[in-house]
Each structure stands twice: as structure tokens, then as C-alpha cells.
Design a protein around this motif. Structure first.
Motif, short mmCIF file in Angstrom:
data_model
loop_
_atom_site.label_atom_id
_atom_site.label_comp_id
_atom_site.label_asym_id
_atom_site.label_seq_id
_atom_site.Cartn_x
_atom_site.Cartn_y
_atom_site.Cartn_z
N GLU A 122 -6.48 17.31 -9.34
CA GLU A 122 -7.28 16.77 -8.25
C GLU A 122 -7.48 15.27 -8.37
O GLU A 122 -7.54 14.74 -9.47
CB GLU A 122 -8.66 17.44 -8.25
N GLN A 123 -7.67 14.60 -7.22
CA GLN A 123 -7.99 13.18 -7.24
C GLN A 123 -9.49 13.04 -7.56
O GLN A 123 -10.31 12.82 -6.67
CB GLN A 123 -7.63 12.50 -5.93
N PHE A 124 -9.83 13.22 -8.82
CA PHE A 124 -11.22 13.27 -9.27
C PHE A 124 -11.48 12.22 -10.35
O PHE A 124 -10.64 12.00 -11.23
CB PHE A 124 -11.53 14.62 -9.92
N ALA A 183 0.84 -1.20 0.00
CA ALA A 183 0.00 0.00 0.00
C ALA A 183 0.88 1.25 0.00
O ALA A 183 2.07 1.18 0.28
CB ALA A 183 -0.89 0.03 1.24
N ARG A 184 0.23 2.38 -0.28
CA ARG A 184 0.94 3.65 -0.14
C ARG A 184 1.26 3.87 1.33
O ARG A 184 0.51 3.45 2.20
CB ARG A 184 0.02 4.81 -0.57
N SER A 185 2.35 4.57 1.59
CA SER A 185 2.66 4.88 2.98
C SER A 185 2.59 6.39 3.15
O SER A 185 3.44 7.12 2.65
CB SER A 185 4.06 4.38 3.33
N SER A 243 -5.54 -5.36 -3.15
CA SER A 243 -5.10 -5.97 -4.41
C SER A 243 -5.69 -5.16 -5.56
O SER A 243 -6.73 -4.53 -5.41
CB SER A 243 -5.51 -7.44 -4.48
N ARG A 244 -5.01 -5.20 -6.70
CA ARG A 244 -5.33 -4.26 -7.77
C ARG A 244 -5.38 -4.92 -9.14
O ARG A 244 -4.80 -5.98 -9.36
CB ARG A 244 -4.23 -3.18 -7.84
N PHE A 245 -6.05 -4.22 -10.07
CA PHE A 245 -5.92 -4.54 -11.49
C PHE A 245 -5.41 -3.29 -12.19
O PHE A 245 -5.79 -2.18 -11.84
CB PHE A 245 -7.24 -5.02 -12.09
N VAL A 258 -6.19 2.49 -15.64
CA VAL A 258 -6.91 2.39 -14.38
C VAL A 258 -6.13 1.45 -13.46
O VAL A 258 -5.78 0.35 -13.87
CB VAL A 258 -8.33 1.80 -14.60
N PHE A 259 -5.85 1.93 -12.26
CA PHE A 259 -5.17 1.13 -11.25
C PHE A 259 -6.23 0.92 -10.16
O PHE A 259 -6.29 1.64 -9.17
CB PHE A 259 -3.96 1.93 -10.75
N GLY A 260 -7.11 -0.06 -10.40
CA GLY A 260 -8.31 -0.16 -9.57
C GLY A 260 -8.17 -1.19 -8.46
O GLY A 260 -7.41 -2.16 -8.56
N GLY A 268 4.46 8.50 -12.36
CA GLY A 268 3.63 9.37 -13.19
C GLY A 268 2.27 9.61 -12.54
O GLY A 268 1.70 10.69 -12.68
N LYS A 269 1.76 8.61 -11.86
CA LYS A 269 0.39 8.68 -11.37
C LYS A 269 0.23 9.65 -10.20
O LYS A 269 -0.10 10.82 -10.37
CB LYS A 269 -0.08 7.27 -10.98
N ILE A 270 0.50 9.17 -9.00
CA ILE A 270 0.17 9.98 -7.83
C ILE A 270 1.21 11.08 -7.59
O ILE A 270 0.86 12.24 -7.35
CB ILE A 270 0.02 9.06 -6.60
N ASP A 302 -10.96 7.51 -13.67
CA ASP A 302 -11.49 7.19 -12.34
C ASP A 302 -10.68 7.77 -11.21
O ASP A 302 -11.02 7.57 -10.06
CB ASP A 302 -11.57 5.66 -12.17
N ASP A 303 -9.59 8.50 -11.51
CA ASP A 303 -8.75 8.88 -10.35
C ASP A 303 -8.15 10.28 -10.39
O ASP A 303 -7.89 10.82 -9.33
CB ASP A 303 -7.63 7.85 -10.19
N ILE A 304 -7.88 10.83 -11.55
CA ILE A 304 -7.22 12.14 -11.57
C ILE A 304 -7.85 13.01 -12.65
O ILE A 304 -8.11 12.54 -13.77
CB ILE A 304 -5.71 12.00 -11.87
C1 OXD Z 1 -4.77 5.77 -4.46
C2 OXD Z 1 -4.77 5.19 -5.80
O1 OXD Z 1 -3.97 5.30 -3.64
O2 OXD Z 1 -5.39 5.78 -6.68
O3 OXD Z 1 -5.55 6.67 -4.21
O4 OXD Z 1 -4.15 4.15 -6.00
#
Ligand code: OXD
Ligand code: MN
Length: 624
Positions: free
Chosen positions: A250-252, A83-85, A404-406, A324-326, A228-230, A301-303
Motif C-alpha cells: 500500500e501507499q502508506f 511528473a508521473r504520467s 521538485s524533489r529531494f 525518501v523521494f519527497g 523499484g519504488k512505485i 513515508d510512502d510504502i
Molecule cells: C508518488 C511518489 O508519486 O511517491 O506518489 O513519488
């Protein structure tokens, strides 16, 4: 900067490798040389989207990923790296004035040597993948902020980047300013000896926002490693948007809704704290009874990055990502059939930390089906343990990690909007915020005043697990769903929002939505959610167009019962009343929490306080 020739890989080979890949940008080449020297990587390889098939074969061969059906792949992360820390994530700049409440600010002069020391020689014996990327549709007016180069010593991270961003040397070769790109260095480190989550934790995830440099050490998990993502798409871009005065990052999520009868399309973006159903909403399909008339289109779905186009005064949004990193957990035919189609055969999807059957090559996660597969032969949980070898005490442990992710590209999403790569982005009609709130928040309340809309975003939150902490009903505030991604002070952030959106001559409508109200007695959800969520959104758009008027309350405009199209919805009249009414008592309690929350932020614009006091006064008047 010093260049450690001794630790560097074979210099001639490095230059040949950059030449062979057609990497021409001299600033990028210099940057690669510098970090190859620091990290001591054995070799350097420039990659882009066209290297995907080869990298997949190499990763399969090396046992880093496994096949999970036709054109689908599976990987496991180290067990303490899932996970993110947030504690280990830092924004570092030269200016102490950049310190905010949530950005974990530290002086760059302190962090830079620390990171260089940690990374020194830490990629010895490994390949350093050089990934030039673009976090925007090509040709976007925001392209100058979207160019980056990630260096990573982890091949699976490279495969993720190819799915999540537009990757290739073409994104850096012809820059007007060759040195203008975000520099991201990802070094995995010795995962088994980093003390994750202990006082001796060695991980650092640092965005040097004023240097446009991101140095992440000690994880190969997505949120920490896909720079690149977050790190770029949110933290760095939010800082750049503020420093330039040009845009918001934004995380939108971002969707379109088309009325097939009239051909009109509206666009909505919005923020939801984690676990509030943002991906499900973004991938929503119209309910059957409305499907002939409306079509929902997916952009992201995220940014979202938002700017005002001076030509028509409208706000335009892009999804800077390419994938998508869902979260896999609870994704199924009922909650998100679109996501399941997006990870089907030949999508190239990469699953991480779900359960895997090494015989059938099938994957499974909690909520995929009501029960796990009955025949456990061949199934391993996310840690790699055979389910058949679990002890009695281990029987109830989840098969998949809850995070867990896809990872799949946008082009796999069946209802991807035809114009998802539009250079300009798409014009925004509505900005929504939504948490997971079991009481108080109605199904939808619309806000037509800018400062009140921004105020609503700043006081967004989700119910935390307060049963344990004993603060029942209090939210964990997550301003604009950006709490973990804030890169500059919250007061300035609010002012920047007022400035950017305030510059639009065509103002979007704001709204707060809540799909999660429950009956206090038996706990059932009052609103069916999922596809039905289109209905309150349609009401909001009709309100903006002046076709309905709703009822003005202290906290916004709520629909009347007959304004909501409820054809085919299974909801009792009592439940409907409840989700369309305002509980003044609960709201009054909430206002005190909000006041304390906002008071943390230095320099919060007076307009936000005015909005807060106006809502408080209206509630007091409603209470009589
Ligand atoms: C998050 C993600 O951690 O989008 O918010 O993966
Ligand atoms: Mn996110």
C-alpha cells in the motif's frame, strides 16, 4: 526469446563486465544479455551501493549533476518530464479478468511487442546500468517478492536507485530460485521528441504484472524511472500480494510512537492522497509540551507491505524502501524540520528541479522561506533560466517546479526507528486514512469494525480543484490512496484486504483523520496541524487500549474534549467543538457520492455494502 546479436554490445565485454562485478545468477545474466541486445546499449555496467562515490564523480564530471554544498547534489530534468504520467501507465496481463476501474488494463500480447519495438536500439551509444536491488529489509519473510533487477540507461536514475533501494549483486546471487526476480527495464528515449502530453505521446510505463516484468519507456523522472519504488514496490507487489494471498502492498506511511515513561512503542501506518501531508506526518516530531514523554520514530513515508505473522496473529508492516523521494515544495522548519535535517551536509541528497545558485551552490524552493532569496545573483530556476534575466511577465513564475524533489536515504532521517531494518517488520496497532477536507471530516473518528475500516479506506479522497470543474465539495476518490497504483480489480482488492487483515487475531484499530478543516467565514485552519497531530493519534491508541471511550457517532467514535491532551495547543473552544462534531447534513450528501463511487467496482464484497448501508442508516437516524 530471440536474442538480437547484431544490435548487442560487444558480447565478450558484456560477459567480462558481469564477471568483474561478481554477478553470478545465470537468470539475471541471461536477462541482461537479452535486453542489451534489444536496447543496443554500447556497454553494460553492474552497480550497487558501493559504486555511489564513483558514479557521483562521473556524473559531476559529465555535467549531469551539480554540487549543492558539501555532499549534496542537484539535477534538472527535461522540462516536459517532471511528473508521473497516469494516462501513460498501464497494467498488462494475459487475463482480461485483471481489468479494474483504475489500472488501465491492456492485454500483454498487445503491449509487449509495442514496448520491445520502442526500446529497440533506443539505448545505442549509452551505458546500460544493471542494478540488482531488494525492496525489503534483508531476511524479511517477504523477501521472495522483493528481489528485482532494474536496467536503466540513465546514470542519474542509477544514483536515485542507490538512495531509494538496497542495491548490490548480493541480492540476486544466492536466490533459492534464481529466476525469481522482478525484471525492470527503463529506457529513457529521446525526451525532446516524445510528444509528452499530446495525442502523439510515445511514452509507455507498463507493468506486466503476471510476468513480473516492468517496461518503462520515455522518462527519466523518478516516479516513472525508479522502477523499484512505485512500479515494483506498489503495483507489482500489490499484484503479487493478491496472487499469492500473502500480503498487502500500500501507499502508506509507517511510524512508531514510544511512551518514554513506560517504554511501550505503538506502530501506525496509513494512506493519504497526494498533497495531504503524508511525508510531514511520517516525519513528525512530538510537540514540545509532549516531547519529554513521547518520541515519534520514522519508518517510512510512502510504502508499506503488510502481512499477518501466523506465530502471534499480529499484522506486521515493513517499509520496502531504503530512502525518501519527497516533494520539496513547502518543506521548511515549521512544516518538516526532520526533512531539512535529512537533506543536510554529507547526506548525499540529490535534489531535482529545485532552484539552484550556481555561485553559492545553494538550493531553494517555494515555501523553503517565506520569500525567495533577495539577492538573485547566480540563481537559476528549475528550467535553468537565470532569475536575473526573467522578463517582467516571468517574474511571478515559481523558481522551483511544484513537483521538485529531494532523494535521500533512510539512514539520514534523524528520528529513523532503531529497528527500521527488523526482519519481521513491526506490529501494527492502527491503520489510518486521511484526506484534505475543508469541512465534514472531524479531526479523528475511530472505526473498530474491519469491514467499516476497509469501507472507509475505499471511500478515501481529497478535494480536487473543483472550483474549476464546478462540483463543489465533492471528493476525488482515491481508494486507500492507491488509485494510481491499483494493479488488479477493486472488488478483488477489497476482498483481499478483508482476508489479510481478517486473518489477524489481534485486530488493528482503524481511523480517519483530517488536519485541514477550515472556518467557512475567514478560511483559517481550525486545527494547528503538524506536530500537534500526535495528539489525536495518542487518543486513538488509548482508545484501542480501552483507556478512553470517546463518543459513538454514525461515522465512528470521536474523542470527547477532555480525552484529547490539549496542553499547550492554541485552539479556541468553538473551533474545537467544530472539529469534534459530525455534520449530519454534509455526511448525508457525501453518502450518495460514495454509493456511486463504490457501484463502479464489480464484485465488491457484500460486507463493504453492509458497512455502507449501516453508516447510511445511522446517519438517517441521527438526522431524526
Ligand atoms: C508518488 C511518489 O508519486 O511517491 O506518489 O513519488
Ligand atoms: Mn507516493
Amino acid at each position: 526469446m530471440a536474442y538480437d546479436v547484431n544490435a548487442a554490445p560487444d558480447l565478450a565485454a558484456l560477459e567480462t563486465s558481469l564477471d568483474d562485478a561478481g554477478l553470478k545468477n545465470p537468470s539475471v545474466r541471461e536477462y541482461v544479455r537479452y535486453w542489451a541486445g534489444i536496447t543496443g546499449a554500447e556497454r553494460v555496467e553492474v552497480i550497487g551501493a558501493s559504486d555511489n562515490a564513483r558514479l557521483i564523480s562521473e556524473s559531476l564530471e559529465a555535467g549531469e549533476i551539480w554540487p549543492a554544498g558539501e555532499g549534496r547534489y542537484y539535477a534538472r530534468s527535461y522540462v516536459k518530464d517532471t511528473a508521473r504520467s497516469e494516462e501513460r501507465t498501464i497494467v498488462a496481463t494475459a487475463d482480461p479478468g485483471d481489468k479494474g476501474v483504475y489500472n488501465n488494463w491492456r492485454p500483454a500480447s498487445e503491449m509487449r511487442p509495442l514496448l520491445e519495438k520502442l526500446m529497440h536500439g533506443a539505448s545505442a551509444g549509452k551505458t546500460m546500468y544493471v542494478i540488482p536491488y531488494l525492496m525489503a529489509p534483508p531476511g524479511s519473510p517477504l523477501e521472495p517478492y522483493a528481489v528485482g533487477v532494474e536496467l536503466t540507461d540513465h546514470r542519474t536514475v542509477a544514483l536515485h536507485m542507490i538512495r531509494m533501494a538496497r542495491c548490490g549483486v548480493e541480492h540476486v546471487n544466492n536466490l533459492a530460485e534464481p529466476s525469481r526476480f522482478v525484471r525492470g527495464v527503463h529506457v529513457t528515449g529521446d525526451l525532446e521528441n516524445l510528444g509528452q502530453g499530446t495525442p502523439a505521446d510515445k511514452r509507455y510505463f507498463v507493468t506486466f504484472a503476471d510476468e513480473r516484468t516492468i517496461l518503462h519507456f520515455g522518462s527519466s523522472y523518478g516516479g516513472n524511472a525508479l522502477l523499484g519504488k512505485i512500479a515494483h514496490g506498489l503495483r507489482q507487489a500489490a499484484y503479487d500480494g493478491w496472487a499469492s494471498g500473502e500480503f498487502l502492498a500500500e501507499q502508506f506511511m509507517l511510524i512508531g510512537i514510544t511512551d518514554k515513561q513506560t517504554g511501550r512503542t505503538w506502530h501506525i501506518c496509513g494512506g493519504f492522497p497526494s498533497a495531504s501531508g503524508k511525508t510531514n506526518l511520517a516525519m513528525m516530531l512530538a510537540p514540545d509540551s509532549l516531547g519529554d514523554r513521547y518520541h515519534v520514530e520514522f519508518y517510512g513515508d510512502d510504502i508499506a507491505w503488510l502481512r499477518v505473522d501466523p506465530k502471534d496473529g499480529k499484522i506486521y508492516a515493513i517499509n520496502p524502501e531504503f530512502g525518501v523521494f519527497g516533494v520539496a515544495k513547502d518543506t521548511n522548519e515549521a512544516t518538516n524540520p526532520t526533512a531539512l535535517r535529512s537533506v543536510g551536509p554529507d547526506t548525499g541528497v540529490l535534489f531535482t528541479n529545485v532552484a539552484y545558485n550556481e555561485l553559492t551552490r545553494d538550493v531553494w524552493w517555494e515555501g523553503r522561506t517565506p520569500e525567495p532569496p533577495g539577492d538573485v545573483i547566480g540563481w537559476r530556476d528549475w528550467t535553468g533560466q537565470l532569475i536575473s534575466e526573467r522578463s517582467v511577465e516571468e517574474q511571478d513564475k515559481p523558481w522551483a517546479h511544484p513537483n521538485s524533489r529531494f532523494t535521500t536515504s533512510l539512514t539520514n532521517v534523524p528520528n529513523i526507528a532503531p529497528d527500521f531494518e527488523a526482519r519481521t517488520g513491526v506490529p501494527i496497532d492502527a491503520i489510518i486514512f486521511g484526506g484534505r477536507t475543508r469541512d465534514r471530516e472531524p479531526l479523528v473518528r475511530a472505526i473498530t469494525d474491519l469491514a467499516e475500516g476497509v469501507y472507509d479506506g475505499l471511500t478515501l479522497g481529497a478535494e480536487a480543484t473543483f472550483a474549476a470543474e464546478g462540483v463543489d465539495g465533492q471528493l476525488r476518490y482515491d481508494p486507500m490512496s492507491m488509485r494510481p497504483f491499483m494493479s488488479y480489480p477493486e472488488g478483488a482488492y477489497a476482498a483481499h484486504w478483508l482476508k489479510i487483515i481478517g486473518a489477524a487475531s489481534d485486530q488493528p484499530i482503524f481511523a480517519h483523520v483530517n488536519w485541514f478543516q477550515r472556518d467557512p467565514d475567514d478560511g483559517h485552519f481550525l486545527w494547528p496541524g503538524y506536530r500537534e497531530n500526535l495528539r489525536p493519534l495518542l487518543w486513538l491508541l488509548r482508545l484501542r487500549d480501552g483507556e478512553v471511550h470517546g463518543v459513538q457517532t454514525a461515522v465512528g467514535i470521536v474523542p470527547t474534549k477532555d480525552e484529547l491532551d490539549l496542553d499547550g495547543v492554541d485552539i479556541s473552544p468553538e473551533d474545537l467543538d467544530k472539529i469534534l462534531s459530525i455534520d449530519t447534513g454534509r455526511w448525508t450528501t457525501e453518502m450518495a457520492h460514495r454509493e456511486a463511487h463504490l457501484a463502479q467496482f464489480d464484485g465488491l464484497p457484500e460486507e463493504i455494502w453492509v458497512a455502507h448501508r449501516r453508516v447510511a442508516a445511522a446517519l438517517a437516524a441521527a438526522a431524526g
